[in-house]
Design an enzyme around this catalytic site. Structure first.
Site, PDB file in Angstrom:
ATOM      1  N   SER A 184       0.837  -1.188   0.000  1.00  0.00           N
ATOM      2  CA  SER A 184       0.000   0.000   0.000  1.00  0.00           C
ATOM      3  C   SER A 184       0.871   1.237   0.000  1.00  0.00           C
ATOM      4  O   SER A 184       1.950   1.260   0.620  1.00  0.00           O
ATOM      5  CB  SER A 184      -0.913  -0.001   1.234  1.00  0.00           C
ATOM      6  N   LYS A 217       0.164  -3.431   5.218  1.00  0.00           N
ATOM      7  CA  LYS A 217      -0.803  -4.212   4.445  1.00  0.00           C
ATOM      8  C   LYS A 217      -0.120  -5.215   3.504  1.00  0.00           C
ATOM      9  O   LYS A 217       0.966  -4.983   2.992  1.00  0.00           O
ATOM     10  CB  LYS A 217      -1.707  -3.285   3.633  1.00  0.00           C
ATOM     11  N   ASN A 258      -1.856  -6.907   0.504  1.00  0.00           N
ATOM     12  CA  ASN A 258      -3.108  -6.977  -0.244  1.00  0.00           C
ATOM     13  C   ASN A 258      -3.172  -8.206  -1.150  1.00  0.00           C
ATOM     14  O   ASN A 258      -2.180  -8.558  -1.803  1.00  0.00           O
ATOM     15  CB  ASN A 258      -3.278  -5.717  -1.100  1.00  0.00           C
ATOM     16  N   ARG A 282     -26.727 -14.916 -43.160  1.00  0.00           N
ATOM     17  CA  ARG A 282     -25.458 -14.409 -42.630  1.00  0.00           C
ATOM     18  C   ARG A 282     -25.686 -13.022 -42.076  1.00  0.00           C
ATOM     19  O   ARG A 282     -26.411 -12.228 -42.661  1.00  0.00           O
ATOM     20  CB  ARG A 282     -24.371 -14.371 -43.715  1.00  0.00           C
TER      21      ARG A 282
END
Length: 348
Positions: free
Chosen positions: A268, A274, A276, A307
Protein backbone atom coordinates in the site's frame (compact mmCIF):
# COMPACT_ATOMS: atom_id res chain seq x y z
CA UNK A 1 -3.40 -3.74 -24.22
CA UNK A 2 -1.75 -0.95 -22.20
CA UNK A 3 1.50 -1.39 -20.31
CA UNK A 4 -0.31 -1.20 -16.98
CA UNK A 5 -2.83 -3.85 -17.99
CA UNK A 6 -0.10 -6.03 -19.45
CA UNK A 7 1.60 -6.11 -16.05
CA UNK A 8 -1.58 -7.53 -14.53
CA UNK A 9 -2.93 -9.77 -17.29
CA UNK A 10 0.02 -10.68 -19.52
CA UNK A 11 -0.24 -14.06 -21.29
CA UNK A 12 2.30 -14.09 -24.15
CA UNK A 13 1.69 -17.76 -24.96
CA UNK A 14 -2.02 -17.19 -25.50
CA UNK A 15 -1.57 -13.86 -27.27
CA UNK A 16 0.66 -15.53 -29.86
CA UNK A 17 -2.22 -17.88 -30.71
CA UNK A 18 -4.77 -15.07 -30.94
CA UNK A 19 -2.93 -12.26 -32.68
CA UNK A 20 -3.39 -11.06 -36.27
CA UNK A 21 -0.49 -13.10 -37.60
CA UNK A 22 -1.96 -16.30 -36.17
CA UNK A 23 -5.37 -15.51 -37.62
CA UNK A 24 -4.03 -14.72 -41.08
CA UNK A 25 -1.89 -17.85 -41.04
CA UNK A 26 -4.95 -19.91 -40.15
CA UNK A 27 -6.94 -18.41 -43.05
CA UNK A 28 -4.09 -19.12 -45.47
CA UNK A 29 -3.89 -22.70 -44.19
CA UNK A 30 -7.64 -23.09 -44.70
CA UNK A 31 -7.32 -21.93 -48.31
CA UNK A 32 -4.49 -24.35 -49.05
CA UNK A 33 -6.34 -27.29 -47.50
CA UNK A 34 -9.59 -26.34 -49.23
CA UNK A 35 -7.82 -26.60 -52.59
CA UNK A 36 -6.40 -29.99 -51.61
CA UNK A 37 -9.77 -31.28 -50.39
CA UNK A 38 -11.49 -30.02 -53.53
CA UNK A 39 -8.86 -31.70 -55.72
CA UNK A 40 -9.43 -34.99 -53.91
CA UNK A 41 -13.07 -34.81 -55.02
CA UNK A 42 -12.26 -33.72 -58.58
CA UNK A 43 -13.61 -30.18 -58.25
CA UNK A 44 -10.18 -28.52 -58.58
CA UNK A 45 -7.39 -29.78 -60.87
CA UNK A 46 -4.56 -31.49 -59.04
CA UNK A 47 -2.02 -29.21 -60.66
CA UNK A 48 -3.87 -26.10 -59.47
CA UNK A 49 -4.16 -27.50 -55.93
CA UNK A 50 -0.41 -28.19 -55.85
CA UNK A 51 0.36 -24.70 -57.14
CA UNK A 52 -1.88 -23.17 -54.49
CA UNK A 53 -0.33 -25.25 -51.72
CA UNK A 54 3.23 -24.41 -52.80
CA UNK A 55 2.55 -20.70 -53.23
CA UNK A 56 0.63 -20.25 -49.98
CA UNK A 57 3.33 -22.03 -47.99
CA UNK A 58 5.67 -19.15 -48.85
CA UNK A 59 3.18 -16.26 -48.88
CA UNK A 60 4.38 -12.90 -47.59
CA UNK A 61 1.58 -10.55 -46.62
CA UNK A 62 1.38 -6.75 -46.55
CA UNK A 63 -0.60 -6.16 -43.37
CA UNK A 64 -1.14 -2.46 -44.15
CA UNK A 65 -2.82 -3.35 -47.44
CA UNK A 66 -4.88 -6.02 -45.70
CA UNK A 67 -5.98 -3.52 -43.06
CA UNK A 68 -7.12 -1.11 -45.77
CA UNK A 69 -9.09 -3.91 -47.42
CA UNK A 70 -10.64 -4.89 -44.11
CA UNK A 71 -11.76 -1.31 -43.48
CA UNK A 72 -13.40 -1.23 -46.92
CA UNK A 73 -14.99 -4.69 -47.07
CA UNK A 74 -15.64 -5.42 -43.40
CA UNK A 75 -13.68 -8.66 -43.74
CA UNK A 76 -10.05 -9.29 -44.59
CA UNK A 77 -10.60 -12.15 -47.04
CA UNK A 78 -11.13 -10.22 -50.32
CA UNK A 79 -7.89 -8.28 -49.91
CA UNK A 80 -6.07 -11.40 -48.76
CA UNK A 81 -7.23 -13.40 -51.77
CA UNK A 82 -6.13 -10.61 -54.10
CA UNK A 83 -2.66 -10.73 -52.57
CA UNK A 84 -2.47 -14.52 -52.66
CA UNK A 85 -3.67 -14.76 -56.26
CA UNK A 86 -0.93 -12.37 -57.35
CA UNK A 87 1.61 -15.03 -56.44
CA UNK A 88 -0.13 -17.85 -58.31
CA UNK A 89 0.20 -18.98 -61.91
CA UNK A 90 -2.65 -17.43 -63.88
CA UNK A 91 -4.20 -20.82 -64.63
CA UNK A 92 -4.54 -21.60 -60.91
CA UNK A 93 -5.90 -18.28 -59.65
CA UNK A 94 -9.59 -19.02 -60.14
CA UNK A 95 -9.30 -22.21 -58.09
CA UNK A 96 -8.14 -20.44 -54.94
CA UNK A 97 -11.13 -20.17 -52.55
CA UNK A 98 -13.20 -22.07 -55.10
CA UNK A 99 -16.84 -22.34 -53.99
CA UNK A 100 -16.16 -20.78 -50.59
CA UNK A 101 -17.16 -17.51 -48.97
CA UNK A 102 -15.35 -15.22 -46.54
CA UNK A 103 -17.21 -16.64 -43.56
CA UNK A 104 -15.97 -20.14 -44.37
CA UNK A 105 -12.38 -18.95 -44.20
CA UNK A 106 -12.71 -16.75 -41.13
CA UNK A 107 -14.86 -19.07 -39.01
CA UNK A 108 -12.65 -22.06 -39.77
CA UNK A 109 -9.55 -20.00 -39.00
CA UNK A 110 -10.95 -19.15 -35.57
CA UNK A 111 -11.66 -22.82 -34.94
CA UNK A 112 -8.08 -23.70 -35.90
CA UNK A 113 -6.82 -21.14 -33.40
CA UNK A 114 -9.15 -22.34 -30.67
CA UNK A 115 -8.15 -25.94 -31.37
CA UNK A 116 -4.65 -24.97 -30.22
CA UNK A 117 -5.85 -22.85 -27.31
CA UNK A 118 -8.27 -25.29 -25.65
CA UNK A 119 -5.61 -27.98 -24.93
CA UNK A 120 -3.36 -25.29 -23.47
CA UNK A 121 -6.15 -24.15 -21.14
CA UNK A 122 -6.86 -27.77 -20.21
CA UNK A 123 -3.21 -28.23 -19.29
CA UNK A 124 -3.38 -25.17 -17.05
CA UNK A 125 -6.56 -26.46 -15.43
CA UNK A 126 -4.77 -29.73 -14.74
CA UNK A 127 -1.90 -27.88 -13.06
CA UNK A 128 -4.32 -26.01 -10.81
CA UNK A 129 -6.13 -29.21 -9.87
CA UNK A 130 -2.79 -30.83 -9.01
CA UNK A 131 -1.74 -27.83 -6.94
CA UNK A 132 -4.97 -27.96 -4.96
CA UNK A 133 -4.39 -31.65 -4.39
CA UNK A 134 -0.91 -30.88 -3.04
CA UNK A 135 -2.25 -28.20 -0.72
CA UNK A 136 -4.81 -30.69 0.60
CA UNK A 137 -2.05 -33.18 1.38
CA UNK A 138 -0.01 -30.50 3.15
CA UNK A 139 -2.74 -28.64 5.05
CA UNK A 140 -5.89 -30.75 4.70
CA UNK A 141 -6.20 -31.88 8.33
CA UNK A 142 -6.29 -28.35 9.69
CA UNK A 143 -9.64 -27.17 11.00
CA UNK A 144 -11.27 -23.87 10.18
CA UNK A 145 -14.64 -22.24 10.51
CA UNK A 146 -16.97 -22.51 7.54
CA UNK A 147 -19.04 -19.49 6.59
CA UNK A 148 -22.51 -19.45 5.06
CA UNK A 149 -24.14 -16.19 4.01
CA UNK A 150 -20.98 -14.45 5.27
CA UNK A 151 -21.56 -15.65 8.84
CA UNK A 152 -19.62 -18.21 10.90
CA UNK A 153 -21.31 -21.60 10.48
CA UNK A 154 -19.68 -24.89 11.61
CA UNK A 155 -16.10 -26.22 11.73
CA UNK A 156 -14.75 -28.01 8.64
CA UNK A 157 -11.34 -29.19 7.57
CA UNK A 158 -9.21 -27.34 5.07
CA UNK A 159 -9.46 -30.44 2.88
CA UNK A 160 -13.21 -29.79 2.66
CA UNK A 161 -12.53 -26.29 1.37
CA UNK A 162 -9.86 -27.32 -1.10
CA UNK A 163 -11.88 -30.24 -2.39
CA UNK A 164 -14.76 -27.88 -3.11
CA UNK A 165 -12.44 -25.68 -5.19
CA UNK A 166 -10.96 -28.70 -6.95
CA UNK A 167 -14.38 -30.02 -7.95
CA UNK A 168 -15.21 -26.67 -9.51
CA UNK A 169 -11.97 -26.72 -11.52
CA UNK A 170 -12.57 -30.30 -12.67
CA UNK A 171 -16.12 -29.39 -13.69
CA UNK A 172 -14.74 -26.56 -15.81
CA UNK A 173 -12.33 -28.98 -17.47
CA UNK A 174 -15.02 -31.50 -18.39
CA UNK A 175 -17.40 -28.76 -19.55
CA UNK A 176 -14.74 -27.23 -21.78
CA UNK A 177 -14.00 -30.62 -23.33
CA UNK A 178 -17.67 -31.21 -24.09
CA UNK A 179 -18.24 -27.76 -25.61
CA UNK A 180 -15.06 -27.86 -27.69
CA UNK A 181 -15.94 -31.24 -29.18
CA UNK A 182 -19.02 -29.70 -30.80
CA UNK A 183 -17.76 -26.21 -31.53
CA UNK A 184 -14.36 -26.91 -33.09
CA UNK A 185 -15.78 -27.82 -36.47
CA UNK A 186 -14.97 -26.89 -40.04
CA UNK A 187 -17.12 -24.20 -41.63
CA UNK A 188 -17.93 -24.76 -45.29
CA UNK A 189 -21.17 -23.47 -46.75
CA UNK A 190 -20.40 -21.31 -49.75
CA UNK A 191 -22.14 -18.01 -50.47
CA UNK A 192 -25.52 -18.82 -48.89
CA UNK A 193 -24.63 -21.77 -46.67
CA UNK A 194 -26.14 -24.61 -48.73
CA UNK A 195 -22.91 -25.81 -50.40
CA UNK A 196 -24.48 -25.46 -53.85
CA UNK A 197 -21.32 -23.74 -55.09
CA UNK A 198 -19.42 -27.03 -54.68
CA UNK A 199 -21.39 -28.70 -57.47
CA UNK A 200 -22.83 -31.56 -55.47
CA UNK A 201 -19.52 -32.40 -53.78
CA UNK A 202 -19.78 -30.03 -50.81
CA UNK A 203 -20.38 -32.66 -48.13
CA UNK A 204 -17.47 -34.81 -49.30
CA UNK A 205 -15.17 -31.81 -49.57
CA UNK A 206 -16.16 -30.62 -46.10
CA UNK A 207 -15.45 -34.06 -44.63
CA UNK A 208 -12.05 -34.20 -46.31
CA UNK A 209 -11.26 -30.62 -45.29
CA UNK A 210 -12.14 -31.40 -41.67
CA UNK A 211 -9.79 -34.37 -41.79
CA UNK A 212 -6.95 -32.30 -43.23
CA UNK A 213 -7.43 -29.53 -40.66
CA UNK A 214 -7.96 -31.77 -37.63
CA UNK A 215 -11.41 -30.32 -36.95
CA UNK A 216 -14.82 -31.95 -36.64
CA UNK A 217 -16.99 -32.32 -39.70
CA UNK A 218 -20.32 -30.50 -39.48
CA UNK A 219 -23.05 -28.95 -41.61
CA UNK A 220 -22.50 -25.31 -42.47
CA UNK A 221 -23.18 -23.16 -39.41
CA UNK A 222 -23.15 -19.64 -40.87
CA UNK A 223 -26.34 -18.60 -39.11
CA UNK A 224 -26.18 -21.13 -36.27
CA UNK A 225 -23.90 -19.78 -33.55
CA UNK A 226 -25.17 -21.92 -30.69
CA UNK A 227 -22.12 -24.20 -30.38
CA UNK A 228 -19.74 -21.25 -30.56
CA UNK A 229 -21.63 -19.40 -27.84
CA UNK A 230 -21.70 -22.52 -25.68
CA UNK A 231 -17.93 -22.71 -25.94
CA UNK A 232 -17.78 -19.06 -24.94
CA UNK A 233 -20.04 -19.85 -21.98
CA UNK A 234 -17.70 -22.59 -20.78
CA UNK A 235 -14.75 -20.22 -21.02
CA UNK A 236 -16.63 -17.51 -19.13
CA UNK A 237 -17.69 -20.15 -16.61
CA UNK A 238 -14.04 -21.03 -16.12
CA UNK A 239 -13.27 -17.38 -15.34
CA UNK A 240 -16.23 -17.30 -13.00
CA UNK A 241 -14.98 -20.39 -11.18
CA UNK A 242 -11.57 -18.76 -10.74
CA UNK A 243 -13.34 -15.66 -9.49
CA UNK A 244 -15.00 -17.80 -6.81
CA UNK A 245 -11.57 -19.04 -5.71
CA UNK A 246 -10.29 -15.48 -5.71
CA UNK A 247 -13.21 -14.29 -3.60
CA UNK A 248 -12.76 -17.08 -1.05
CA UNK A 249 -9.03 -16.46 -0.79
CA UNK A 250 -9.48 -12.70 -0.40
CA UNK A 251 -11.97 -13.29 2.42
CA UNK A 252 -9.77 -15.91 4.08
CA UNK A 253 -6.77 -13.56 4.07
CA UNK A 254 -8.58 -10.70 5.80
CA UNK A 255 -6.58 -9.57 8.82
CA UNK A 256 -9.40 -10.33 11.25
CA UNK A 257 -10.01 -13.77 9.71
CA UNK A 258 -6.49 -15.08 9.13
CA UNK A 259 -7.47 -18.41 7.59
CA UNK A 260 -4.96 -18.02 4.75
CA UNK A 261 -1.81 -16.06 3.95
CA UNK A 262 -0.23 -15.00 0.66
CA UNK A 263 3.52 -14.61 0.58
CA UNK A 264 4.60 -11.40 -1.11
CA UNK A 265 1.18 -9.84 -1.48
CA UNK A 266 0.62 -6.31 -2.73
CA UNK A 267 1.74 -3.28 -0.77
CA UNK A 268 0.00 0.00 0.00
CA UNK A 269 1.18 3.54 -0.71
CA UNK A 270 -0.18 4.72 2.64
CA UNK A 271 -0.22 1.69 4.97
CA UNK A 272 3.04 -0.20 5.11
CA UNK A 273 1.57 -3.03 7.18
CA UNK A 274 -0.80 -4.21 4.45
CA UNK A 275 -0.39 -7.39 2.36
CA UNK A 276 -3.11 -6.98 -0.24
CA UNK A 277 -4.51 -10.06 -2.06
CA UNK A 278 -3.86 -8.53 -5.50
CA UNK A 279 -3.97 -11.74 -7.53
CA UNK A 280 -7.17 -12.89 -5.82
CA UNK A 281 -8.73 -9.55 -6.71
CA UNK A 282 -7.58 -9.89 -10.33
CA UNK A 283 -9.42 -13.22 -10.56
CA UNK A 284 -12.62 -11.52 -9.41
CA UNK A 285 -12.16 -8.71 -11.95
CA UNK A 286 -11.53 -11.14 -14.81
CA UNK A 287 -14.61 -13.16 -13.85
CA UNK A 288 -16.83 -10.09 -13.92
CA UNK A 289 -15.32 -8.82 -17.17
CA UNK A 290 -15.87 -12.19 -18.82
CA UNK A 291 -19.45 -12.41 -17.59
CA UNK A 292 -20.21 -9.06 -19.18
CA UNK A 293 -18.65 -10.08 -22.48
CA UNK A 294 -20.55 -13.37 -22.45
CA UNK A 295 -23.85 -11.54 -22.34
CA UNK A 296 -22.74 -9.54 -25.36
CA UNK A 297 -21.49 -12.66 -27.18
CA UNK A 298 -24.92 -14.25 -26.81
CA UNK A 299 -26.37 -11.33 -28.74
CA UNK A 300 -24.63 -12.91 -31.75
CA UNK A 301 -27.20 -15.70 -31.63
CA UNK A 302 -29.61 -13.17 -33.12
CA UNK A 303 -28.26 -13.78 -36.60
CA UNK A 304 -30.49 -12.48 -39.37
CA UNK A 305 -31.17 -14.78 -42.32
CA UNK A 306 -28.24 -16.69 -43.87
CA UNK A 307 -25.46 -14.41 -42.63
CA UNK A 308 -25.13 -11.41 -40.35
CA UNK A 309 -22.30 -8.93 -40.64
CA UNK A 310 -23.27 -7.24 -37.37
CA UNK A 311 -23.57 -10.40 -35.24
CA UNK A 312 -20.42 -11.81 -36.79
CA UNK A 313 -18.39 -8.68 -36.01
CA UNK A 314 -19.73 -8.77 -32.46
CA UNK A 315 -18.12 -12.18 -32.01
CA UNK A 316 -14.73 -10.78 -33.01
CA UNK A 317 -15.07 -8.12 -30.30
CA UNK A 318 -16.10 -10.45 -27.49
CA UNK A 319 -14.94 -14.04 -27.95
CA UNK A 320 -11.19 -13.29 -27.99
CA UNK A 321 -11.62 -11.22 -24.82
CA UNK A 322 -13.40 -14.13 -23.13
CA UNK A 323 -10.59 -16.47 -24.19
CA UNK A 324 -7.96 -14.06 -22.85
CA UNK A 325 -9.76 -13.67 -19.53
CA UNK A 326 -9.78 -17.45 -19.07
CA UNK A 327 -6.13 -17.86 -20.03
CA UNK A 328 -4.89 -14.97 -17.90
CA UNK A 329 -7.01 -16.11 -14.98
CA UNK A 330 -5.48 -19.57 -15.06
CA UNK A 331 -1.96 -18.13 -14.98
CA UNK A 332 -2.84 -15.78 -12.14
CA UNK A 333 -4.55 -18.55 -10.18
CA UNK A 334 -1.55 -20.84 -10.51
CA UNK A 335 0.78 -18.12 -9.20
CA UNK A 336 -1.61 -17.32 -6.36
CA UNK A 337 -2.01 -20.92 -5.23
CA UNK A 338 1.75 -21.39 -5.32
CA UNK A 339 2.16 -18.60 -2.74
CA UNK A 340 -0.74 -19.61 -0.52
CA UNK A 341 -0.41 -21.04 2.98
CA UNK A 342 -2.86 -21.72 5.79
CA UNK A 343 -1.96 -20.81 9.38
CA UNK A 344 -3.30 -23.20 12.00
CA UNK A 345 -6.61 -22.00 13.45
CA UNK A 346 -7.81 -22.20 17.04
CA UNK A 347 -11.56 -22.51 16.61
CA UNK A 348 -12.30 -24.06 20.00
Amino acid sequence: MSLLNTALFADPELDALLDDNAHLAAIVHFEAMLASASASEGLVPDQAARAISDSLANARLDTAALAAGLAKDGVVVPALLKALRAGLPEASRSYLHYGATSQDAIDTAWMLQLAQIVPMLQLRLGHISSTLDGLAVQFGRQRLMAHTRMQAALPITLADKLLGWQRIIDECSSGLTFAAKRALAVQLGGPVGNRASFEGKGDAIAARLAELLGLADAPAWHGNRVALCRLGAELAGLSGALGKLGTDIALMTQSEVGQAAISGGGGSSAMAHKNNPVEAEILVSLARHSAGNLGTLYQALVHENERSGAAWTLEWLTLPAIVRDAGSGLLVAQRLLGRLSFPAQDIG
